[in-house]
Write a protein that holds these residues in place. Sequence first.
Motif, PDB file in Angstrom:
ATOM      1  N   UNK B  76      20.328 -91.697  19.115  1.00  0.00           N
ATOM      2  CA  UNK B  76      19.435 -92.858  19.058  1.00  0.00           C
ATOM      3  C   UNK B  76      20.023 -93.913  18.130  1.00  0.00           C
ATOM      4  N   UNK B  77      19.746 -95.188  18.410  1.00  0.00           N
ATOM      5  CA  UNK B  77      20.248 -96.261  17.547  1.00  0.00           C
ATOM      6  C   UNK B  77      19.084 -97.055  16.968  1.00  0.00           C
ATOM      7  N   UNK B 111      13.554 -92.930   8.619  1.00  0.00           N
ATOM      8  CA  UNK B 111      12.314 -92.250   8.990  1.00  0.00           C
ATOM      9  C   UNK B 111      12.153 -92.279  10.516  1.00  0.00           C
ATOM     10  N   UNK B 112      12.396 -93.443  11.104  1.00  0.00           N
ATOM     11  CA  UNK B 112      12.258 -93.614  12.556  1.00  0.00           C
ATOM     12  C   UNK B 112      13.238 -92.697  13.291  1.00  0.00           C
ATOM     13  N   UNK B 117      14.463 -87.932  16.800  1.00  0.00           N
ATOM     14  CA  UNK B 117      15.196 -86.752  17.249  1.00  0.00           C
ATOM     15  C   UNK B 117      14.353 -85.484  17.109  1.00  0.00           C
ATOM     16  N   UNK B 118      13.118 -85.627  16.583  1.00  0.00           N
ATOM     17  CA  UNK B 118      12.194 -84.488  16.541  1.00  0.00           C
ATOM     18  C   UNK B 118      12.531 -83.511  15.429  1.00  0.00           C
ATOM     19  N   UNK B 119      11.652 -82.523  15.198  1.00  0.00           N
ATOM     20  CA  UNK B 119      11.878 -81.569  14.120  1.00  0.00           C
ATOM     21  C   UNK B 119      13.082 -80.682  14.401  1.00  0.00           C
ATOM     22  N   UNK B 122      14.498 -74.822  13.136  1.00  0.00           N
ATOM     23  CA  UNK B 122      13.781 -73.874  12.268  1.00  0.00           C
ATOM     24  C   UNK B 122      12.385 -74.393  11.910  1.00  0.00           C
ATOM     25  N   UNK B 123      12.267 -75.724  11.798  1.00  0.00           N
ATOM     26  CA  UNK B 123      10.945 -76.293  11.533  1.00  0.00           C
ATOM     27  C   UNK B 123      10.014 -76.020  12.712  1.00  0.00           C
ATOM     28  N   UNK B 124      10.595 -76.043  13.892  1.00  0.00           N
ATOM     29  CA  UNK B 124       9.807 -75.807  15.098  1.00  0.00           C
ATOM     30  C   UNK B 124       9.246 -74.379  15.078  1.00  0.00           C
ATOM     31  N   UNK B 125      10.064 -73.441  14.613  1.00  0.00           N
ATOM     32  CA  UNK B 125       9.615 -72.053  14.514  1.00  0.00           C
ATOM     33  C   UNK B 125       8.414 -71.945  13.576  1.00  0.00           C
TER      34      UNK B 125
END
Lengths: 137, 132
Positions: B76-77, B111-112, B117-119, B122-125
Amino acid sequence: MMTLSKENFEIKREPDVILYRNRAKELAAKIGMSLVGQTKLITAASELVRNMLRYAEGGTGIIEVVVRNNIKGIRLTFADKGPGIKDLKLAMQDGFSTGRSLGLGLPGAKRLSNEFDIKSEPGKGTTVTIIRWKNGL
Amino acid sequence: MDRIPILKMGEFLLVTIQVDLYDRLALTLESDLMNMVSRTEAKGVLIDISSVSIVDSFMGRILGNIASMSKIMDAETVVVGMQPAVAITLVELGLTLSGVHTALDVEMGMELLRNKIGPKPNEEEDLYDDII
């Protein structure tokens, strides 16, 4: 209209553009033009200089400080001896380009200027003159 | 030849443009960035233009190109720090910078990008654990 000062620049390569742009901005600031006005002026200049380099292998850029009815302004002239523009009306339309660009150069430069004049003769060259007045918003 | 430095920060690439660009320099930046995205598998590109006093149609097109090429390469840009006078001029010029994400400053841009790019896996787990 009276000319208070006049400077000529030979523009042959891309880095020459930056020198020209900086000087135009310097003079615009000196006569008290707003930052937005200065930015519009040099952005228009950038578009017109690019045309000169791309289609005519460079040319002459002139920067003048002019005064009319006691109001100061900056007049920029771009003169080349390139192939000229066949159809001026078409070239002034948004989105028209023979060089695979966005086609914003000429119409965009016109929108960014208070006064805009273009003369072109096929085979002889093109001269574009723009003015931004100090109080031109 | 002049070059604009590209910094790697974790999974992001950071570019701060400190000089006024001419066309050749902008094109070099475009190809350098794409090579870096490919080599570092970067997920995001952040371009800071707060020191740039002029964005014309060519520069605008390059920013748009960088965004679409990055997208194809799964990055992403975000363009940050545009000066108000530059924004006013761009709109009058007729350039909308469509397809380019923008943010006010570097911090908000980062932050954006993180949100885009989403979590991380491991955060998703952890999220999954919470739901159970």
